[in-house]
Design a protein around this motif. Structure first.
Motif, short mmCIF file in Angstrom:
data_model
loop_
_atom_site.label_atom_id
_atom_site.label_comp_id
_atom_site.label_asym_id
_atom_site.label_seq_id
_atom_site.Cartn_x
_atom_site.Cartn_y
_atom_site.Cartn_z
N ILE A 125 6.56 2.35 -4.76
CA ILE A 125 6.34 1.10 -4.03
C ILE A 125 6.82 -0.15 -4.79
CG2 ILE A 125 3.99 0.41 -4.71
CD1 ILE A 125 5.12 0.88 -1.13
N ILE B 119 -1.01 3.11 2.43
CA ILE B 119 0.26 3.61 1.86
C ILE B 119 0.04 5.05 1.37
CG2 ILE B 119 2.00 3.20 0.05
CD1 ILE B 119 0.98 0.27 -0.02
N GLY C 263 9.70 -8.09 -2.40
CA GLY C 263 8.57 -8.87 -2.95
C GLY C 263 7.77 -8.16 -4.03
N LEU C 264 7.38 -6.90 -3.77
CA LEU C 264 6.50 -6.20 -4.72
C LEU C 264 7.20 -5.95 -6.06
CD1 LEU C 264 4.39 -3.52 -2.80
CD2 LEU C 264 3.65 -5.64 -3.88
N PHE D 58 12.00 -6.72 3.54
CA PHE D 58 13.14 -6.09 2.85
C PHE D 58 12.75 -5.24 1.65
CE2 PHE D 58 14.44 -10.20 4.59
CZ PHE D 58 15.35 -9.77 5.53
N GLY D 59 11.48 -5.20 1.31
CA GLY D 59 11.04 -4.38 0.17
C GLY D 59 11.40 -4.98 -1.18
N THR E 207 6.10 1.49 7.82
CA THR E 207 6.14 0.03 8.00
C THR E 207 7.54 -0.48 8.33
OG1 THR E 207 6.52 -0.33 5.67
CG2 THR E 207 4.23 -0.35 6.38
N LYS F 198 0.05 -8.97 6.77
CA LYS F 198 1.15 -8.48 7.63
C LYS F 198 0.94 -7.02 8.03
CE LYS F 198 5.30 -8.04 5.66
NZ LYS F 198 6.60 -8.46 5.13
N TYR F 199 0.50 -6.19 7.09
CA TYR F 199 0.39 -4.75 7.38
C TYR F 199 -1.02 -4.36 7.85
CZ TYR F 199 4.90 -4.69 5.10
OH TYR F 199 6.21 -4.94 4.78
N ARG G 65 10.67 0.69 0.99
CA ARG G 65 9.74 0.36 2.06
C ARG G 65 9.13 1.65 2.59
NH1 ARG G 65 11.14 -3.32 6.58
NH2 ARG G 65 9.06 -4.08 6.08
N ALA G 66 7.82 1.62 2.84
CA ALA G 66 7.16 2.83 3.35
C ALA G 66 7.66 3.11 4.77
CB ALA G 66 5.65 2.62 3.36
N ASP H 61 -7.14 -4.98 1.93
CA ASP H 61 -6.97 -5.11 3.39
C ASP H 61 -7.42 -3.81 4.05
OD1 ASP H 61 -4.72 -3.19 3.89
OD2 ASP H 61 -3.63 -4.55 2.54
N ASN I 242 1.50 -9.66 2.41
CA ASN I 242 1.61 -8.22 2.73
C ASN I 242 0.33 -7.70 3.35
OD1 ASN I 242 4.18 -7.92 1.90
ND2 ASN I 242 3.72 -6.98 -0.07
P1 ADP Z 1 8.31 -6.32 2.27
O1 ADP Z 1 6.88 -6.50 2.58
O2 ADP Z 1 9.14 -7.51 2.49
O3 ADP Z 1 8.90 -5.09 2.89
P2 ADP Z 1 7.38 -5.81 -0.39
O4 ADP Z 1 8.16 -5.53 -1.63
O5 ADP Z 1 6.40 -6.90 -0.42
O6 ADP Z 1 8.46 -6.05 0.72
O7 ADP Z 1 6.65 -4.47 -0.01
C1 ADP Z 1 7.32 -3.25 -0.13
C2 ADP Z 1 6.71 -2.23 0.80
O8 ADP Z 1 5.41 -1.87 0.36
C3 ADP Z 1 6.51 -2.73 2.19
O9 ADP Z 1 7.69 -2.57 2.95
C4 ADP Z 1 5.42 -1.82 2.72
O10 ADP Z 1 5.98 -0.57 3.11
C5 ADP Z 1 4.59 -1.57 1.49
N1 ADP Z 1 3.40 -2.46 1.43
C6 ADP Z 1 3.25 -3.54 0.68
N2 ADP Z 1 2.03 -4.08 0.82
C7 ADP Z 1 1.39 -3.30 1.71
C8 ADP Z 1 0.08 -3.32 2.27
N3 ADP Z 1 -0.82 -4.25 1.97
N4 ADP Z 1 -0.24 -2.34 3.16
C9 ADP Z 1 0.63 -1.37 3.48
N5 ADP Z 1 1.89 -1.32 2.95
C10 ADP Z 1 2.25 -2.25 2.08
#
Ligand code: ADP
Length: 456
Positions: free
Chosen positions: A402, A394, A421-422, A418-419, A412, A365-366, A408-409, A389, A362
């Motif tokens: 989150i 966010i 993982g977290l 798909f939202g 992003t 990626k972001y 998902r924010a 990072d 993440n």
């Molecule tokens: P995914 O990344 O597949 O969408 P996650 O559950 O890992 O799913 O993350 C959920 C959401 O949290 C992401 O869609 C993003 O909006 C936000 N997010 C997670 N990690 C970060 C990050 N390091 N910086 C900014 N936004 C983040």
């Protein structure tokens, strides 16, 4: 058997035992006291007789018999016999009845100077006296009518008292047990009204003081957690179906359009090309859902063992760099560990590596520079890793949701994901009794911090 009956039954047994012991002790002590007292009276009688017979010259056996019979202190069935040094009977207060005595009584008195025994229902004593004509033995026996009747009365009183006490205990025990269990009965009724469809109802927590109130409080907390779990499940299903429906609907309309008229091979290829991203998305989504189901399904049975957090971070870094070579991860120690034990934890290696991988993925990626930094630190209670990072960040509003599945924010949505993982990461860290927290500033970057206790 109901608890009410059990409590009143046990209570009655305890009180009955106490009353029984109490009555037996009182009866035993009284019986002993009566006997001692009667022996003393017999001895007094024997002493008086011997004194009058031997010491007072004016009194002979005939006169003594008359005195004995007319004495007001004469006892029921009283016999007093005096024997000389040769065991010859020299005096008996009765002469019409056959005198029954045992020789060994006399021998026992001569050796032990004192005798206390029974002759049938009568108490019998023997005493030894010194006289000018050698040692004289007196035997006295009588029936203690007064004492025995007093003892019978006492037994009767104790018996009735025992019965009344037990009866009262059974009734009161039943009543008070019922009263003490009343709150449980009321909680039972309230629980019966709660159904899976209406988990908003709560039990009455009273004044939150006693054990029953505590039970209601705990039950209410379980209800709240259940309601939350039900709600999360509902929203999960709603989100999942929405995510699946959108690409399916697009694909369906593409196919319907294509079927309306005959298409050339190039046109068909073009239609398939437009469908490919949706198929990719569907396949990605099902893979994520499968991963989530697998992780969450077995999460409670996963084996826990000793592991080192820094090793897990290095393994996750390697895995990420193999999968996405453009990403860069730097690892730093807040302070260098003195020994291996400093970074040692207890947990499941695969699950924790999945968490670190997800956070690193993440973070890269972001972020426009695809760079993340990991800071490792530890203290006596546990270990901590912070993934920082300098990416999109966010907002405070998004931070509140989150860790929810599929959240998902807004900023992003253009990125792949798909939202899910977290929410898995959060679950895994909670399972290890650790904490996953987030600090972030829009446009400046985010720091996800994992804290894990040394022994969950
Ligand atoms: P995914 O990344 O597949 O969408 P996650 O559950 O890992 O799913 O993350 C959920 C959401 O949290 C992401 O869609 C993003 O909006 C936000 N997010 C997670 N990690 C970060 C990050 N390091 N910086 C900014 N936004 C983040």
């Amino acid at each position: 058997m109901t608890i009410r009956n059990q409590i009143s039954g046990q209570f009655s047994i305890i009180v009955a035992s106490i009353l029984t012991v109490f009555s037996l002790v009182i009866y035993g002590l009284s019986a002993n006291y009566r006997q001692e007292e009667f022996y003393e009276r017999l001895k007094k009688q024997a002493r008086t007789t011997v004194r009058l017979l031997i010491d007072v010259q004016e009194v002979d056996s005939t006169l003594l018999k008359i005195i004995d019979r007319n004495s007001e202190s004469a006892l029921i069935d009283e016999q007093v016999m005096v024997f000389d040094k040769n065991n010859q009977l020299i005096y008996s207060n009765i002469d019409d009845k056959a005198l029954a005595y045992q020789r060994e009584w006399l021998d026992q008195v001569r050796t032990e100077k004192d005798l206390e025994t029974h002759d049938g229902d009568n108490e019998l004593i023997g005493l030894l006296f010194e006289s000018t004509n050698g040692q004289v033995v007196a035997l006295a026996s009588a029936y203690d009518q007064f004492g025995r009747s007093k003892l019978r009365n006492l037994a009767l009183t104790l018996g009735w008292g025992w019965l009344a006490g037990i009866g009262l205990t059974v009734v009161l025990g039943f009543f008070f047990a019922g009263r003490s269990l009343q709150p449980i009965a009321s909680i039972n009724q309230q629980i019966q009204r709660i159904t899976a469809n209406d988990l908003r109802q709560r039990l009455d927590e009273g004044n939150r003081q006693d054990e029953i109130d505590q039970l209601a409080i705990n039950f209410n907390q379980v209800l709240s957690r259940l309601a939350l779990a039900f709600e999360q499940q509902r929203s999960f299903v709603a989100h999942a179906s929405h995510e699946l429906r959108t690409p399916l609907a697009t694909m369906k309309s593409d196919v319907q359009l294509a079927l309306r008229r005959p298409l050339s091979e190039d046109q068909l290829r073009a239609v398939l090309q437009t469908m490919l991203p949706d198929i990719d998305r569907l396949s990605g989504l099902t893979n994520s859902l499968l991963l989530m189901a697998r992780t969450l399904d077995n999460i409670d049975q996963m084996a826990f063992g000793p592991l080192r957090l820094d090793e897990i971070v290095f393994a996750a870094q390697e895995e990420l760099q193999m999968a996405k070579p453009a990403y860069r991860v730097d690892i730093r120690y807040d302070q260098f560990p003195d020994s291996e034990a400093d970074t040692q934890l207890h947990g499941n290696e695969n699950l924790l590596q999945q968490v670190v991988f997800n956070l690193l993925d993440n973070a890269c990626k972001y972020s426009a520079n695809h760079w993340a930094e990991v800071l490792l630190s530890y203290d006596s209670t546990g270990c901590q890793l912070a993934v920082r990072d300098v990416g999109v960040g966010i907002s405070a509003e998004d931070q509140a949701h989150i860790f929810e599945p599929f959240y998902r924010a807004q900023r992003t949505l253009g990125y792949e994901g798909f939202g899910i993982g977290l929410s898995i990461c959060h679950r895994i860290i909670t399972l290890h009794q650790g904490q996953l927290t987030l600090k972030s500033q829009l446009g400046e970057g985010s720091t996800f911090t994992v804290w894990l206790p040394r022994r969950p």
